[in-house]
Design a protein around this motif. Structure first.
Motif, PDB file in Angstrom:
ATOM      1  N   ALA A  71      78.922  55.291  42.508  1.00 46.89           N
ATOM      2  CA  ALA A  71      78.642  56.280  41.315  1.00 46.89           C
ATOM      3  C   ALA A  71      80.035  57.118  41.220  1.00 46.89           C
ATOM      4  CB  ALA A  71      77.359  57.260  41.381  1.00 46.89           C
ATOM      5  N   ILE A  72      80.423  57.560  42.441  1.00 46.74           N
ATOM      6  CA  ILE A  72      81.554  58.401  42.398  1.00 46.74           C
ATOM      7  C   ILE A  72      82.865  57.887  41.800  1.00 46.74           C
ATOM      8  CG2 ILE A  72      82.146  58.098  44.678  1.00 46.74           C
ATOM      9  CD1 ILE A  72      82.796  61.339  42.984  1.00 46.74           C
ATOM     10  N   VAL A  73      82.929  56.433  41.844  1.00 46.58           N
ATOM     11  CA  VAL A  73      84.036  55.704  41.623  1.00 46.58           C
ATOM     12  C   VAL A  73      83.890  55.527  39.792  1.00 46.58           C
ATOM     13  CG1 VAL A  73      85.196  53.594  41.424  1.00 46.58           C
ATOM     14  CG2 VAL A  73      84.404  54.570  43.488  1.00 46.58           C
ATOM     15  N   THR A  74      82.810  55.158  39.584  1.00 41.24           N
ATOM     16  CA  THR A  74      82.627  55.299  37.821  1.00 41.24           C
ATOM     17  C   THR A  74      82.916  56.861  37.257  1.00 41.24           C
ATOM     18  OG1 THR A  74      80.873  53.620  38.179  1.00 41.24           O
ATOM     19  CG2 THR A  74      80.709  54.855  36.183  1.00 41.24           C
ATOM     20  N   ALA A  75      82.525  57.722  38.038  1.00 39.55           N
ATOM     21  CA  ALA A  75      82.676  59.231  37.627  1.00 39.55           C
ATOM     22  C   ALA A  75      84.213  59.526  37.389  1.00 39.55           C
ATOM     23  CB  ALA A  75      81.902  60.112  38.513  1.00 39.55           C
ATOM     24  N   MET A  76      84.987  58.709  38.435  1.00 40.87           N
ATOM     25  CA  MET A  76      86.382  59.101  38.502  1.00 40.87           C
ATOM     26  C   MET A  76      87.107  59.013  36.997  1.00 40.87           C
ATOM     27  SD  MET A  76      87.695  60.399  41.232  1.00 40.87           S
ATOM     28  CE  MET A  76      89.312  60.069  41.575  1.00 40.87           C
ATOM     29  N   GLU A  77      86.670  58.082  36.364  1.00 43.69           N
ATOM     30  CA  GLU A  77      87.186  57.411  34.851  1.00 43.69           C
ATOM     31  C   GLU A  77      86.397  58.108  33.853  1.00 43.69           C
ATOM     32  OE1 GLU A  77      89.929  56.762  35.535  1.00 43.69           O
ATOM     33  OE2 GLU A  77      90.399  54.483  35.349  1.00 43.69           O
ATOM     34  N   HIS A  78      85.249  58.918  34.186  1.00 45.35           N
ATOM     35  CA  HIS A  78      84.354  59.591  33.146  1.00 45.35           C
ATOM     36  C   HIS A  78      85.681  60.638  32.225  1.00 45.35           C
ATOM     37  CE1 HIS A  78      81.257  61.307  30.707  1.00 45.35           C
ATOM     38  NE2 HIS A  78      81.591  62.702  31.258  1.00 45.35           N
ATOM     39  N   ARG A  79      85.269  60.492  31.161  1.00 52.69           N
ATOM     40  CA  ARG A  79      86.294  61.615  30.140  1.00 52.69           C
ATOM     41  C   ARG A  79      85.084  62.437  29.384  1.00 52.69           C
ATOM     42  NH1 ARG A  79      91.770  61.353  29.962  1.00 52.69           N
ATOM     43  NH2 ARG A  79      92.660  59.499  30.657  1.00 52.69           N
ATOM     44  N   PHE A  80      85.192  63.890  29.637  1.00 55.19           N
ATOM     45  CA  PHE A  80      84.232  64.675  28.883  1.00 55.19           C
ATOM     46  C   PHE A  80      84.552  64.540  27.408  1.00 55.19           C
ATOM     47  CE2 PHE A  80      85.002  66.224  33.052  1.00 55.19           C
ATOM     48  CZ  PHE A  80      83.523  66.407  33.721  1.00 55.19           C
ATOM     49  N   SER A  81      83.618  64.747  26.624  1.00 54.54           N
ATOM     50  CA  SER A  81      83.668  64.486  25.112  1.00 54.54           C
ATOM     51  C   SER A  81      83.312  65.760  24.525  1.00 54.54           C
ATOM     52  CB  SER A  81      82.565  63.354  24.659  1.00 54.54           C
ATOM     53  OG  SER A  81      81.322  63.906  24.957  1.00 54.54           O
ATOM     54  N   THR A  82      82.864  66.816  25.052  1.00 57.29           N
ATOM     55  CA  THR A  82      82.657  68.194  24.309  1.00 57.29           C
ATOM     56  C   THR A  82      83.196  69.276  25.016  1.00 57.29           C
ATOM     57  OG1 THR A  82      80.583  68.199  25.226  1.00 57.29           O
ATOM     58  CG2 THR A  82      80.422  67.100  23.227  1.00 57.29           C
ATOM     59  N   GLY A  83      83.326  70.397  24.258  1.00 59.19           N
ATOM     60  CA  GLY A  83      83.488  71.621  24.897  1.00 59.19           C
ATOM     61  C   GLY A  83      85.186  71.845  25.579  1.00 59.19           C
ATOM     62  N   GLU A  84      85.152  72.815  26.366  1.00 62.66           N
ATOM     63  CA  GLU A  84      86.729  73.041  26.883  1.00 62.66           C
ATOM     64  C   GLU A  84      87.158  71.794  27.751  1.00 62.66           C
ATOM     65  OE1 GLU A  84      86.988  76.663  28.879  1.00 62.66           O
ATOM     66  OE2 GLU A  84      86.103  77.938  27.297  1.00 62.66           O
ATOM     67  N   LEU A  85      86.225  71.028  28.248  1.00 59.36           N
ATOM     68  CA  LEU A  85      86.592  70.182  29.000  1.00 59.36           C
ATOM     69  C   LEU A  85      86.856  68.785  28.203  1.00 59.36           C
ATOM     70  CD1 LEU A  85      84.507  70.423  32.165  1.00 59.36           C
ATOM     71  CD2 LEU A  85      86.796  71.101  31.813  1.00 59.36           C
ATOM     72  N   GLU A  86      86.736  68.703  26.947  1.00 58.50           N
ATOM     73  CA  GLU A  86      86.961  67.548  26.087  1.00 58.50           C
ATOM     74  C   GLU A  86      88.321  66.628  26.386  1.00 58.50           C
ATOM     75  OE1 GLU A  86      86.732  66.262  21.444  1.00 58.50           O
ATOM     76  OE2 GLU A  86      86.376  68.250  21.891  1.00 58.50           O
ATOM     77  N   GLY A  87      87.867  65.514  26.588  1.00 53.74           N
ATOM     78  CA  GLY A  87      89.542  64.683  26.960  1.00 53.74           C
ATOM     79  C   GLY A  87      90.001  64.961  28.259  1.00 53.74           C
ATOM     80  N   HIS A  88      89.534  65.719  29.114  1.00 54.55           N
ATOM     81  CA  HIS A  88      89.781  65.333  30.551  1.00 54.55           C
ATOM     82  C   HIS A  88      89.084  64.279  31.230  1.00 54.55           C
ATOM     83  CE1 HIS A  88      92.625  68.810  31.018  1.00 54.55           C
ATOM     84  NE2 HIS A  88      91.840  69.726  30.584  1.00 54.55           N
ATOM     85  N   ALA A  89      89.754  63.622  32.216  1.00 51.30           N
ATOM     86  CA  ALA A  89      89.206  62.927  33.068  1.00 51.30           C
ATOM     87  C   ALA A  89      88.476  63.523  34.222  1.00 51.30           C
ATOM     88  CB  ALA A  89      89.975  61.731  33.529  1.00 51.30           C
ATOM     89  N   PHE A  90      87.412  63.463  34.675  1.00 49.60           N
ATOM     90  CA  PHE A  90      86.812  63.870  35.646  1.00 49.60           C
ATOM     91  C   PHE A  90      87.685  63.642  37.075  1.00 49.60           C
ATOM     92  CE2 PHE A  90      84.465  63.275  39.815  1.00 49.60           C
ATOM     93  CZ  PHE A  90      84.010  64.286  40.280  1.00 49.60           C
ATOM     94  N   GLY A  91      88.450  62.410  37.085  1.00 51.99           N
ATOM     95  CA  GLY A  91      89.130  62.255  38.299  1.00 51.99           C
ATOM     96  C   GLY A  91      90.331  63.198  38.452  1.00 51.99           C
TER      97      GLY A  91
END
Length: 294
Positions: free
Chosen positions: A76-96
């Motif tokens: 799950a952590i590998v999948t999360a590395m490529e997750h991009r936030f879609s709302t709020g101040e983090l919008e557009g940032h990749a978790f990784g």
């Protein structure tokens, strides 16, 4: 052949950035005894650009892509590395990207942060920056003028040479050691100026590629890239490398997708494209690269 981590299997170092370098790493997993990625940190676009604007730092985005390419893909952590936030101040940032920044700040050291991220992700190789200094990519164009910033450089079709600001940014020591002790050094595929040559623009990296006893292989892109290499054939890629002091021993290219190899004695035609013809197939690339180390 130098000693490596797996008997007679080669120690492979892949140099560059972006999706192209990630493809090479996926290929290397199929035949290498040890794998090291030496990655450009000059990106200034997207999530990476926003993080760098807040605090000057080496760009995390390409480092993240390489970690994912070498990771255990079933977690799950590998999948999360490529997750991009879609709302709020983090919008557009990749978790990784955020994870790498947090690890760098808590570890106080980018190499240590990458090694810890590699441990968390179960990576089968090591990901290293070309430099641990915050750098900007600049390019000299045909007119003699200078273009500043990776995004701006990538939008030009008249590029001659690239360099970094500051010009004396020190190479990552571990990256140099890996290149000098490798059996094979792979440049590309990927954006010629903004990934491959951006990584070797760190003076110590280019010098190590010239000095290494490893076989240096350049994997040519499948197609010209708009705008960066518009109209380029294989020989144009090789000429660009030569302008930066890089002379590969072998150049791999797919004759079904790119031409212009006449006069390039070290060029080897190999079918490397995947089914859609738009990206290199890691299996085919692995077979071609493995053939070059015996």
């Amino acid at each position: 052949m130098n000693a490596d981590h797996n008997g007679s299997a080669p120690a492979v170092v892949a140099v560059g950035g972006g999706h192209g370098l990630a493809t090479t790493l996926r290929a290397a997993r199929r035949y290498a005894g040890s794998i090291t990625a030496v990655v450009t940190v000059a990106d200034d676009g997207g999530s990476t650009g926003r993080l760098r604007a807040a605090t000057p730092r080496p760009a995390p985005g390409d480092l993240r892509k390489c970690l994912v390419a070498l990771a255990d893909h079933d977690t799950a952590i590998v999948t999360a590395m490529e997750h991009r936030f879609s709302t709020g101040e983090l919008e557009g940032h990749a978790f990784g990207n955020l994870l790498l920044v947090a690890l760098e700040e808590s570890e106080g050291d980018l190499v240590g942060a990458l090694d810890e991220a590699g441990r968390i992700l179960g990576c089968v190789g090591r990901v290293l920056p070309s430099t641990t200094t915050a750098v900007e990519l600049n390019a000299r164009v045909d007119s003699g003028g200078v273009v500043r910033g990776q995004v701006a450089v990538g939008e030009r079709a008249d590029l001659r040479t690239v360099s970094l600001e500051p010009p004396d940014a020190p190479a990552c020591t571990e990256s140099i050691e890996a290149i000098l002790s490798a059996d094979q050094v792979v440049l590309g595929p990927g954006s010629l100026y903004t990934s491959v040559l951006a990584a070797t623009a760190v003076r110590g990296v280019a010098e190590a590629v010239r000095r290494t006893s490893a076989r240096v292989v350049y994997v040519c892109n499948l197609h010209p890239q708009v705008s960066e290499t518009a109209g380029y054939g294989v020989a144009d890629h090789v000429d660009a490398l030569a302008r930066h002091g890089l002379i590969p021993e072998v150049v791999l290219y797919d004759p079904d997708t790119i031409g212009g190899a006449d006069g390039v004695d070290c060029a080897r035609p190999v079918r490397l494209a995947g089914a859609n013809g738009l990206a290199h197939d890691p299996r085919r690339l692995a077979e071609a690269l493995a053939d070059l180390v015996g």
